[in-house]
Design an enzyme around this catalytic site. Sequence first.
Site, PDB file in Angstrom:
ATOM      1  N   LYS A  83      25.676 -39.736  -5.368  1.00 24.58           N
ATOM      2  CA  LYS A  83      25.142 -40.180  -3.753  1.00 24.58           C
ATOM      3  C   LYS A  83      24.317 -38.907  -3.305  1.00 24.58           C
ATOM      4  CE  LYS A  83      28.416 -38.527  -0.761  1.00 24.58           C
ATOM      5  NZ  LYS A  83      28.070 -37.569   0.132  1.00 24.58           N
ATOM      6  N   ASN A  84      24.855 -37.571  -3.604  1.00 23.40           N
ATOM      7  CA  ASN A  84      24.041 -36.487  -3.009  1.00 23.40           C
ATOM      8  C   ASN A  84      22.648 -36.230  -3.625  1.00 23.40           C
ATOM      9  OD1 ASN A  84      26.197 -36.427  -1.193  1.00 23.40           O
ATOM     10  ND2 ASN A  84      27.200 -34.469  -2.219  1.00 23.40           N
TER      11      ASN A  84
ATOM     12  N   CYS B  16      31.315 -35.454   7.335  1.00 28.40           N
ATOM     13  CA  CYS B  16      32.521 -34.905   7.191  1.00 28.40           C
ATOM     14  C   CYS B  16      33.093 -33.775   8.082  1.00 28.40           C
ATOM     15  CB  CYS B  16      33.196 -34.811   5.752  1.00 28.40           C
ATOM     16  SG  CYS B  16      33.308 -36.278   4.724  1.00 28.40           S
TER      17      CYS B  16
ATOM     18  N   ARG C 281      29.251 -27.181  11.113  1.00 30.33           N
ATOM     19  CA  ARG C 281      28.221 -27.420  10.243  1.00 30.33           C
ATOM     20  C   ARG C 281      26.759 -27.085  10.669  1.00 30.33           C
ATOM     21  NH1 ARG C 281      29.839 -32.469   6.545  1.00 30.33           N
ATOM     22  NH2 ARG C 281      28.422 -31.414   5.062  1.00 30.33           N
TER      23      ARG C 281
ATOM     24  N   ASP D  62      33.039 -29.633  -3.062  1.00 33.31           N
ATOM     25  CA  ASP D  62      33.532 -31.203  -3.269  1.00 33.31           C
ATOM     26  C   ASP D  62      34.459 -31.542  -4.132  1.00 33.31           C
ATOM     27  OD1 ASP D  62      31.691 -31.396  -1.113  1.00 33.31           O
ATOM     28  OD2 ASP D  62      29.852 -32.331  -2.274  1.00 33.31           O
TER      29      ASP D  62
ATOM     30  N   ARG E 111      32.713 -44.139   1.399  1.00 29.44           N
ATOM     31  CA  ARG E 111      31.217 -43.533   1.453  1.00 29.44           C
ATOM     32  C   ARG E 111      30.699 -43.032   0.392  1.00 29.44           C
ATOM     33  NH1 ARG E 111      31.560 -39.467   6.400  1.00 29.44           N
ATOM     34  NH2 ARG E 111      29.514 -39.076   5.497  1.00 29.44           N
TER      35      ARG E 111
HETATM   36  N1  EPU Z   1      24.980 -23.558   6.690  1.00 26.74           N
HETATM   37  C1  EPU Z   1      24.343 -23.081   7.472  1.00 26.74           C
HETATM   38  N2  EPU Z   1      23.328 -23.499   7.969  1.00 26.74           N
HETATM   39  C2  EPU Z   1      22.496 -24.439   8.013  1.00 26.74           C
HETATM   40  C3  EPU Z   1      23.040 -25.364   6.680  1.00 26.74           C
HETATM   41  C4  EPU Z   1      24.211 -24.841   6.083  1.00 26.74           C
HETATM   42  O1  EPU Z   1      25.193 -22.021   8.039  1.00 26.74           O
HETATM   43  O2  EPU Z   1      21.396 -24.648   8.167  1.00 26.74           O
HETATM   44  C5  EPU Z   1      26.114 -23.473   5.916  1.00 26.74           C
HETATM   45  C6  EPU Z   1      27.152 -24.611   5.953  1.00 26.74           C
HETATM   46  O3  EPU Z   1      27.875 -24.711   7.428  1.00 26.74           O
HETATM   47  C7  EPU Z   1      28.171 -24.217   4.746  1.00 26.74           C
HETATM   48  C8  EPU Z   1      27.292 -23.835   4.093  1.00 26.74           C
HETATM   49  O4  EPU Z   1      26.035 -23.275   4.726  1.00 26.74           O
HETATM   50  O5  EPU Z   1      28.952 -23.179   5.335  1.00 26.74           O
HETATM   51  C9  EPU Z   1      26.724 -24.810   2.849  1.00 26.74           C
HETATM   52  O6  EPU Z   1      26.246 -25.801   3.257  1.00 26.74           O
HETATM   53  P1  EPU Z   1      25.030 -27.033   2.743  1.00 26.74           P
HETATM   54  O7  EPU Z   1      23.801 -27.007   3.722  1.00 26.74           O
HETATM   55  O8  EPU Z   1      24.866 -26.444   1.428  1.00 26.74           O
HETATM   56  O9  EPU Z   1      25.764 -28.282   2.837  1.00 26.74           O
HETATM   57  P2  EPU Z   1      25.378 -29.681   3.407  1.00 26.74           P
HETATM   58  O10 EPU Z   1      23.988 -29.908   2.995  1.00 26.74           O
HETATM   59  O11 EPU Z   1      25.544 -29.958   4.843  1.00 26.74           O
HETATM   60  C10 EPU Z   1      25.829 -31.070   0.848  1.00 26.74           C
HETATM   61  C11 EPU Z   1      26.349 -32.213   0.557  1.00 26.74           C
HETATM   62  C12 EPU Z   1      28.179 -31.667   0.856  1.00 26.74           C
HETATM   63  C13 EPU Z   1      28.648 -30.728   0.030  1.00 26.74           C
HETATM   64  C14 EPU Z   1      27.662 -29.329   0.423  1.00 26.74           C
HETATM   65  C15 EPU Z   1      27.821 -28.116  -0.476  1.00 26.74           C
HETATM   66  C16 EPU Z   1      25.094 -34.146   1.247  1.00 26.74           C
HETATM   67  C17 EPU Z   1      24.737 -35.141   1.923  1.00 26.74           C
HETATM   68  N3  EPU Z   1      26.284 -33.279   1.600  1.00 26.74           N
HETATM   69  O12 EPU Z   1      26.340 -30.751   2.574  1.00 26.74           O
HETATM   70  O13 EPU Z   1      28.620 -33.106   0.213  1.00 26.74           O
HETATM   71  O14 EPU Z   1      29.845 -30.425   0.045  1.00 26.74           O
HETATM   72  O15 EPU Z   1      26.199 -29.754   0.339  1.00 26.74           O
HETATM   73  O16 EPU Z   1      27.793 -28.520  -1.770  1.00 26.74           O
HETATM   74  O17 EPU Z   1      24.616 -33.637   0.041  1.00 26.74           O
HETATM   75  C18 EPU Z   1      30.419 -34.395   0.059  1.00 26.74           C
HETATM   76  O18 EPU Z   1      29.711 -35.139  -0.701  1.00 26.74           O
HETATM   77  O19 EPU Z   1      31.694 -34.814   0.198  1.00 26.74           O
HETATM   78  C19 EPU Z   1      30.017 -33.519   0.683  1.00 26.74           C
HETATM   79  C20 EPU Z   1      30.505 -32.954   1.751  1.00 26.74           C
END
Ligand code: EPU
Length: 430
Positions: free
Chosen positions: A22-23, A117, A122, A307, A399
């Site tokens: 998915k991701n 989620c 975030r 995850d 999802r």
């Molecule tokens: N963060 C910041 N600023 C930003 C972006 C991120 O402070 O601009 C922080 C976040 O708050 C968090 C950390 O950096 O503490 C990592 O966040 P990241 O950006 O890596 O996560 P994401 O892109 O929001 C994706 C996946 C998540 C997965 C995370 C970490 C997708 C759509 N989502 O989220 O997947 O947990 O990377 O690997 O790809 C899931 O599939 O269940 C899921 C939540």
Amino acid sequence: MEKILVNGGRPLYGCVEVSGSKNAALPIIYACVLVKDKCIIENVPNVSDIRHSFDILRGIGAKIRTLTRTSVEIDCTGVKCGTSDYNLVRKMRGSYYLLGAEFGRFGRARVAYPGGCDFGVRPIDQHIKGFEALGGRVVTDGGYIEINSDSGRAKGANIYFDVSTVGGTLNIMIAAATGDGMTVIENAAREPHIVDCANFLNTCGANISGAGSDVIKIKGVEKLHGCTYAVIPDMIEAGSYMVAAAATGGSVRINNVIPKHLEAISAKLEEAGVTVEEFDDAVHVSREGELKHTNVKTLPYPGFPTDMHPQMCALLCLAEGVSFINESIFDNRFRYIEELRRMGAKIKVDGRIVSVEGGHPLSAAPLMAVDLRGGVAVLIAALTVEGQSEISEINLIERGYDDVVGKLRGLGADIKKVYLPDPVVQKKAN
Ligand code: EPU
């Protein structure tokens, strides 16, 4: 109201096929916006986050044709900037890739603030910092994020991320792929889905190197062309079935995986007393003896994935002794714990440290999915206990898990999806 009913207490046996990631599929699908041509994307998981993304893209003018259950043709030749549906976009996290995709294609973007989620705060400040470095002026107005630029094209830049961000790395990589000049992302995230999206873009004619390391170089190209591309297998879906096999004391071959992506999960399962055998594109997971307590710290790839934290917690509830899980990525990914406590689990949370006092018998209960992975953790726990558990809010599980009920039934679980009338609505009707 759809629910999952589980009569647990049976070990899982047999083989299960893992779907596409998915991701990885999400950024690839949105990156198609950069391409004025047809792209055929294969091994796409049939999950609601992907179906919503197709609806979002259709809403901006993409033509999307289903070819088989897992492959689609996406033609973004006629897409229009800034016309995506607010309510669809805010439902999910992955929709934020439309920002990078519109900025890359049009030099501007207008997309609703993303949802996803609930793990506490975030922020997307790193995405915004990256878009600004690429020459974008970014404002949030009326629930929308708007990017504008003077040149009408993202401009190459050096970007250093303050945190390892999967979404930020992908968004900037997508925006810069058709930008003007060279972009260098430092402290880039290294997850396999980043490599997969880079490979997709390169197959379309982009010039991206270093994906999978913490420095990614993107030499902007004028134009991308269509291609046929297959998404990598879903490492978190695979890991979830590995944990389910281990938790139920079963023996399961998990097919269509890249074992390298599962190394951190396999290592922790082995520490916990589980047997994991690796094959070229499969892993076999079995457990006969007792589970051992162990400690886990979630980290960016190649560390143990956040995850997989809730699923691992469900497993460690069954291990004698105290295990600790240190959640280092998200500040509040703990809502699922209340559901495990409903089953009798002894779990404490102190800051970002979860301590699990294992070995207390769990019991079947009415349960709820509070988020995607938390929902699957609760489902795994329900599979281990005798008696019927009823899991509500299963749309959150759907999802990201393709046919989870069918796949678990294929492994011998007594599980079914049922439609139960909402008691509040029913009372009103009476
Ligand atoms: N963060 C910041 N600023 C930003 C972006 C991120 O402070 O601009 C922080 C976040 O708050 C968090 C950390 O950096 O503490 C990592 O966040 P990241 O950006 O890596 O996560 P994401 O892109 O929001 C994706 C996946 C998540 C997965 C995370 C970490 C997708 C759509 N989502 O989220 O997947 O947990 O990377 O690997 O790809 C899931 O599939 O269940 C899921 C939540």
